[in-house]
Design an enzyme around this catalytic site. Sequence first.
Site, mmCIF file in Angstrom:
data_model
loop_
_atom_site.group_PDB
_atom_site.id
_atom_site.type_symbol
_atom_site.label_atom_id
_atom_site.label_comp_id
_atom_site.label_asym_id
_atom_site.label_seq_id
_atom_site.Cartn_x
_atom_site.Cartn_y
_atom_site.Cartn_z
ATOM 1 N N CYS A 11 -10.988 3.544 0.401
ATOM 2 C CA CYS A 11 -9.536 3.668 0.562
ATOM 3 C C CYS A 11 -9.183 2.827 1.776
ATOM 4 O O CYS A 11 -9.890 2.864 2.789
ATOM 5 C CB CYS A 11 -9.176 5.138 0.790
ATOM 6 S SG CYS A 11 -7.499 5.401 1.416
ATOM 7 N N CYS A 54 -4.580 -1.373 -1.883
ATOM 8 C CA CYS A 54 -4.720 0.061 -2.114
ATOM 9 C C CYS A 54 -5.616 0.250 -3.340
ATOM 10 O O CYS A 54 -5.315 -0.267 -4.418
ATOM 11 C CB CYS A 54 -3.332 0.654 -2.375
ATOM 12 S SG CYS A 54 -3.345 2.398 -2.806
ATOM 13 N N HIS A 72 -7.076 3.029 4.029
ATOM 14 C CA HIS A 72 -6.784 3.720 5.283
ATOM 15 C C HIS A 72 -8.064 3.966 6.105
ATOM 16 O O HIS A 72 -8.012 4.064 7.328
ATOM 17 C CB HIS A 72 -6.130 5.085 5.020
ATOM 18 C CG HIS A 72 -4.684 5.013 4.638
ATOM 19 N ND1 HIS A 72 -4.255 4.557 3.417
ATOM 20 C CD2 HIS A 72 -3.564 5.368 5.329
ATOM 21 C CE1 HIS A 72 -2.927 4.639 3.354
ATOM 22 N NE2 HIS A 72 -2.478 5.117 4.504
ATOM 23 N N GLU A 124 -1.802 8.078 8.703
ATOM 24 C CA GLU A 124 -0.347 7.854 8.746
ATOM 25 C C GLU A 124 0.260 8.429 10.028
ATOM 26 O O GLU A 124 1.228 7.899 10.560
ATOM 27 C CB GLU A 124 0.331 8.492 7.527
ATOM 28 C CG GLU A 124 0.019 7.805 6.211
ATOM 29 C CD GLU A 124 0.619 6.408 6.083
ATOM 30 O OE1 GLU A 124 1.757 6.225 6.517
ATOM 31 O OE2 GLU A 124 -0.079 5.521 5.567
ATOM 32 N N ASP A 177 0.879 -1.179 0.000
ATOM 33 C CA ASP A 177 0.000 0.000 0.000
ATOM 34 C C ASP A 177 0.909 1.218 0.000
ATOM 35 O O ASP A 177 2.123 1.113 0.227
ATOM 36 C CB ASP A 177 -0.887 -0.006 1.262
ATOM 37 C CG ASP A 177 -1.791 1.223 1.356
ATOM 38 O OD1 ASP A 177 -2.310 1.668 0.307
ATOM 39 O OD2 ASP A 177 -1.962 1.759 2.466
ATOM 40 N N SER A 178 0.314 2.391 -0.225
ATOM 41 C CA SER A 178 1.080 3.632 -0.138
ATOM 42 C C SER A 178 1.633 3.852 1.264
ATOM 43 O O SER A 178 2.587 4.586 1.449
ATOM 44 C CB SER A 178 0.180 4.814 -0.499
ATOM 45 O OG SER A 178 -0.913 4.875 0.407
HETATM 46 N N1 DGL Z 1 -4.760 3.169 0.925
HETATM 47 C C1 DGL Z 1 -4.790 3.857 -0.346
HETATM 48 C C2 DGL Z 1 -6.084 3.519 -1.086
HETATM 49 O O1 DGL Z 1 -6.715 2.520 -0.783
HETATM 50 C C3 DGL Z 1 -4.517 5.294 -0.065
HETATM 51 C C4 DGL Z 1 -3.992 6.033 -1.212
HETATM 52 C C5 DGL Z 1 -3.174 7.251 -0.836
HETATM 53 O O2 DGL Z 1 -2.063 7.076 -0.395
HETATM 54 O O3 DGL Z 1 -3.655 8.362 -1.072
HETATM 55 O O4 DGL Z 1 -6.490 4.194 -1.987
#
Ligand code: DGL
Length: 264
Positions: free
Chosen positions: A182, A72, A184, A150, A9-10
């Site tokens: 998302c 993600c 997160h 984060e 993931d990011s």
């Molecule tokens: N967890 C990512 C998603 O599902 C987040 C993307 C981001 O870093 O903006 O889209």
Amino acid sequence: MSGAIGVFDSGVGGLSVLHHIRHTLPHERLIYIADSAHVPYGDKTPAYIEQRSHTLARFLIEQGASAIVIACNTATAAAVHSLREKYSLPIVGMEPAIKPAVAATQSGVVGVLATVGTLASARFAALLGKYAGDVKIITQGCPGLVVQVERGELHSMKTRRMIERYTAPLLAQGADTLILGCTHYPFLAPLIRDVAGAHITLVDTGQAVARHLLRRMETELSTRVPAEASAQFFTSGDAAQASRIMSVLWGEQVIARQLPREYW
Ligand code: DGL
């Protein structure tokens, strides 16, 4: 053949998916990468995210992954297609849960909370075309929310204000179902529920993704000998900081390792 499940993931959001994977496939070796030096993906170009996704997938395969989960939504939209073209191993992506939300709504109005990148993607447009039917779908990009997760700010006043701002237009138009589009956002579910009201249904795809992964592994990797259950964590960002926040979100102590420099 043995091998691990590689997940990326990011940042730390994909841990919401990793929880479901561990629950559904408890005997697997899991390798997770938080691409923390590049978070958020939501405001990056698709080409940038695609390039990062290929770099991370390469690392996971070199570490012994025999299946990859793109935990993600934003990276799935940008990169799942070209990753599948390049690699023949199972690659599982994720997308906002339009279909289950359309099935769940009573009011006929569904709100989608996601990154700007996901909402702008052709993949998301195709998803709406396929599943929205008569249901009114209202989308809401949520800049800043990923960064709050984060930072570990799951309950702060600043995060609450953002959620109020992002959910208000959806609730005002009668949405009774909100898609957490998302990975997160499931970590913010208690706060979102508090702001939006207990009568609102929240939908996310973590569990469905884990079940889908299980099916793919049973059919495509049936000769595989499972490795010893474990979880390893990597970050392209600061390892000490990642270890702190990942330990909170994973629910046990995490020692995140720095991704080798050539993968930054
Ligand atoms: N967890 C990512 C998603 O599902 C987040 C993307 C981001 O870093 O903006 O889209």
